[in-house]
Write an enzyme that holds these catalytic residues in place. Sequence first.
Site, PDB file in Angstrom:
ATOM      1  N   LYS A   1       9.539   7.918  10.514  1.00 23.86           N
ATOM      2  CA  LYS A   1       8.166   7.889  11.011  1.00 23.86           C
ATOM      3  C   LYS A   1       8.006   6.773  12.045  1.00 23.86           C
ATOM      4  O   LYS A   1       7.314   6.938  13.044  1.00 23.86           O
ATOM      5  CB  LYS A   1       7.196   7.677   9.867  1.00 23.86           C
ATOM      6  CG  LYS A   1       5.819   7.673  10.401  1.00 23.86           C
ATOM      7  CD  LYS A   1       4.786   7.174   9.490  1.00 23.86           C
ATOM      8  CE  LYS A   1       3.660   6.709  10.321  1.00 23.86           C
ATOM      9  NZ  LYS A   1       3.479   5.275  10.267  1.00 23.86           N
TER      10      LYS A   1
ATOM     11  N   ALA B   1       0.867  -1.188   0.000  1.00 23.98           N
ATOM     12  CA  ALA B   1       0.000   0.000   0.000  1.00 23.98           C
ATOM     13  C   ALA B   1       0.904   1.240   0.000  1.00 23.98           C
ATOM     14  O   ALA B   1       0.804   2.122   0.850  1.00 23.98           O
ATOM     15  CB  ALA B   1      -0.970   0.008   1.173  1.00 23.98           C
TER      16      ALA B   1
ATOM     17  N   SER C   1       0.822   7.410   6.032  1.00 25.55           N
ATOM     18  CA  SER C   1       0.785   6.047   6.561  1.00 25.55           C
ATOM     19  C   SER C   1      -0.260   5.269   5.777  1.00 25.55           C
ATOM     20  O   SER C   1      -1.303   5.822   5.416  1.00 25.55           O
ATOM     21  CB  SER C   1       0.393   6.075   8.043  1.00 25.55           C
ATOM     22  OG  SER C   1      -0.034   4.785   8.452  1.00 25.55           O
TER      23      SER C   1
ATOM     24  N   GLY D   1       5.763   8.307   1.247  1.00 24.33           N
ATOM     25  CA  GLY D   1       6.786   8.014   2.250  1.00 24.33           C
ATOM     26  C   GLY D   1       7.684   6.876   1.776  1.00 24.33           C
ATOM     27  O   GLY D   1       8.920   6.972   1.809  1.00 24.33           O
ATOM     28  N   HIS D   2       7.055   5.801   1.304  1.00 23.51           N
ATOM     29  CA  HIS D   2       7.827   4.675   0.759  1.00 23.51           C
ATOM     30  C   HIS D   2       8.629   5.130  -0.461  1.00 23.51           C
ATOM     31  O   HIS D   2       9.769   4.721  -0.655  1.00 23.51           O
ATOM     32  CB  HIS D   2       6.892   3.541   0.334  1.00 23.51           C
ATOM     33  CG  HIS D   2       6.038   2.984   1.441  1.00 23.51           C
ATOM     34  ND1 HIS D   2       4.683   3.195   1.498  1.00 23.51           N
ATOM     35  CD2 HIS D   2       6.348   2.222   2.526  1.00 23.51           C
ATOM     36  CE1 HIS D   2       4.190   2.562   2.568  1.00 23.51           C
ATOM     37  NE2 HIS D   2       5.174   1.985   3.217  1.00 23.51           N
TER      38      HIS D   2
ATOM     39  N   ARG E   1      -2.208   3.236   6.891  1.00 27.80           N
ATOM     40  CA  ARG E   1      -3.431   3.167   7.711  1.00 27.80           C
ATOM     41  C   ARG E   1      -4.304   4.421   7.574  1.00 27.80           C
ATOM     42  O   ARG E   1      -5.482   4.382   7.937  1.00 27.80           O
ATOM     43  CB  ARG E   1      -3.094   2.923   9.172  1.00 27.80           C
ATOM     44  CG  ARG E   1      -2.587   1.519   9.457  1.00 27.80           C
ATOM     45  CD  ARG E   1      -2.449   1.262  10.933  1.00 27.80           C
ATOM     46  NE  ARG E   1      -2.030  -0.102  11.236  1.00 27.80           N
ATOM     47  CZ  ARG E   1      -0.766  -0.516  11.258  1.00 27.80           C
ATOM     48  NH1 ARG E   1       0.221   0.325  10.978  1.00 27.80           N
ATOM     49  NH2 ARG E   1      -0.466  -1.771  11.545  1.00 27.80           N
TER      50      ARG E   1
ATOM     51  N   GLN F   1      11.166   1.587  15.644  1.00 34.64           N
ATOM     52  CA  GLN F   1      11.559   0.472  14.777  1.00 34.64           C
ATOM     53  C   GLN F   1      12.959   0.712  14.204  1.00 34.64           C
ATOM     54  O   GLN F   1      13.814  -0.182  14.227  1.00 34.64           O
ATOM     55  CB  GLN F   1      10.533   0.350  13.650  1.00 34.64           C
ATOM     56  CG  GLN F   1      10.940  -0.533  12.489  1.00 34.64           C
ATOM     57  CD  GLN F   1       9.813  -0.663  11.484  1.00 34.64           C
ATOM     58  OE1 GLN F   1       8.820  -1.344  11.738  1.00 34.64           O
ATOM     59  NE2 GLN F   1       9.935  -0.024  10.336  1.00 34.64           N
TER      60      GLN F   1
HETATM   61  P1  AMP Z   1       5.469  -0.008   6.296  1.00 32.56           P
HETATM   62  O1  AMP Z   1       5.044  -0.414   4.929  1.00 32.56           O
HETATM   63  O2  AMP Z   1       4.472   0.831   7.016  1.00 32.56           O
HETATM   64  O3  AMP Z   1       6.003  -1.161   7.105  1.00 32.56           O
HETATM   65  O4  AMP Z   1       6.711   0.962   6.092  1.00 32.56           O
HETATM   66  C1  AMP Z   1       7.847   0.574   5.358  1.00 32.56           C
HETATM   67  C2  AMP Z   1       8.917   1.600   5.548  1.00 32.56           C
HETATM   68  O5  AMP Z   1       8.465   2.875   5.087  1.00 32.56           O
HETATM   69  C3  AMP Z   1       9.311   1.780   7.015  1.00 32.56           C
HETATM   70  O6  AMP Z   1      10.719   1.933   7.103  1.00 32.56           O
HETATM   71  C4  AMP Z   1       8.594   3.051   7.393  1.00 32.56           C
HETATM   72  O7  AMP Z   1       9.219   3.754   8.441  1.00 32.56           O
HETATM   73  C5  AMP Z   1       8.669   3.833   6.095  1.00 32.56           C
HETATM   74  N1  AMP Z   1       7.629   4.852   6.071  1.00 32.56           N
HETATM   75  C6  AMP Z   1       6.297   4.680   6.274  1.00 32.56           C
HETATM   76  N2  AMP Z   1       5.652   5.871   6.256  1.00 32.56           N
HETATM   77  C7  AMP Z   1       6.607   6.821   6.068  1.00 32.56           C
HETATM   78  C8  AMP Z   1       6.582   8.247   5.971  1.00 32.56           C
HETATM   79  N3  AMP Z   1       5.453   8.939   6.067  1.00 32.56           N
HETATM   80  N4  AMP Z   1       7.760   8.880   5.767  1.00 32.56           N
HETATM   81  C9  AMP Z   1       8.916   8.191   5.678  1.00 32.56           C
HETATM   82  N5  AMP Z   1       9.005   6.849   5.742  1.00 32.56           N
HETATM   83  C10 AMP Z   1       7.866   6.173   5.938  1.00 32.56           C
END
Ligand code: AMP
Length: 252
Positions: free
Chosen positions: A148, A30, A184, A34-35, A186, A152
């Site tokens: 963010k 998703a 995010s 950010g990703h 979510r 972690q």
């Molecule tokens: P996730 O898919 O939520 O597990 O996130 C994967 C990676 O993307 C993790 O290292 C998160 O910290 C990073 N990430 C998620 N949201 C953001 C954001 N808004 N800004 C920067 N990195 C993000």
Amino acid sequence: MKILEKRAALREWRLAHSKESIGFVPTMGALHAGHRSLLERARKENDRVALSIFVNPTQFNSADDFTNYPHAWEQDLAMAADCGVDAVFAPEAIEMYSDATSAYRITESEFSKRLCGAFRPGHFDGVLTVVMKFFQIIHPTRAYFGEKDRQQLELVRGMSRAFFLDVDIVSCPTVREPDGLALSSRNLRLSAQERAVAPELHRVITQVKNRDEAWLKLESSGFRVEYLEDIDDIRYVAAWLGKVRLIDNVPR
Ligand code: AMP
């Protein structure tokens, strides 16, 4: 761009590029901007980029959250291609957790028990375990994590030091909506009304310096605050808006 589902296929891909640097971006899909920022940074700094898309069951402590986690496979692949990703690793859960190995996990016993860890027991064991597994399959030169999810990020850094892992952990700044809300996956689950309130989280933790006052302000705006803690030079928060749990952190 290669789409790989088996560990063996990813290993083969890695071996074919053994002389090159590999930037690795682990995600649960998703994908949003950010990703994208992590992928773009990885693209700039490495010969090859590997992206994993895996909704890791062991880091969820609520069956509801796991079941409702958003999926956007086609859009994710389009973004990956656009960012110049070379390999997408999207394994089935059994590929990562065979019955014979699922009793083994990485546990951190201090920082992982605070903040999110205090409210999501076992969450960081799940995160660290899957990240370790990915590292062992991919052997990345650099791995990219967002600020963010700062707790972690710190725990992955700590694990990397503790086990002498030969990978650079690269931290990337939080990408926000123009109104301040941290992007995010979510956020997609917020109602229109909740979405209008959500930016208060970042605004309040940035502007209201007194912790108790900030907590009360958030509660009066409609959040149910889980924690709001100042640790060293960082302020961390987790709060619920309806059924959606939001986290954020800012420098103090
Ligand atoms: P996730 O898919 O939520 O597990 O996130 C994967 C990676 O993307 C993790 O290292 C998160 O910290 C990073 N990430 C998620 N949201 C953001 C954001 N808004 N800004 C920067 N990195 C993000």
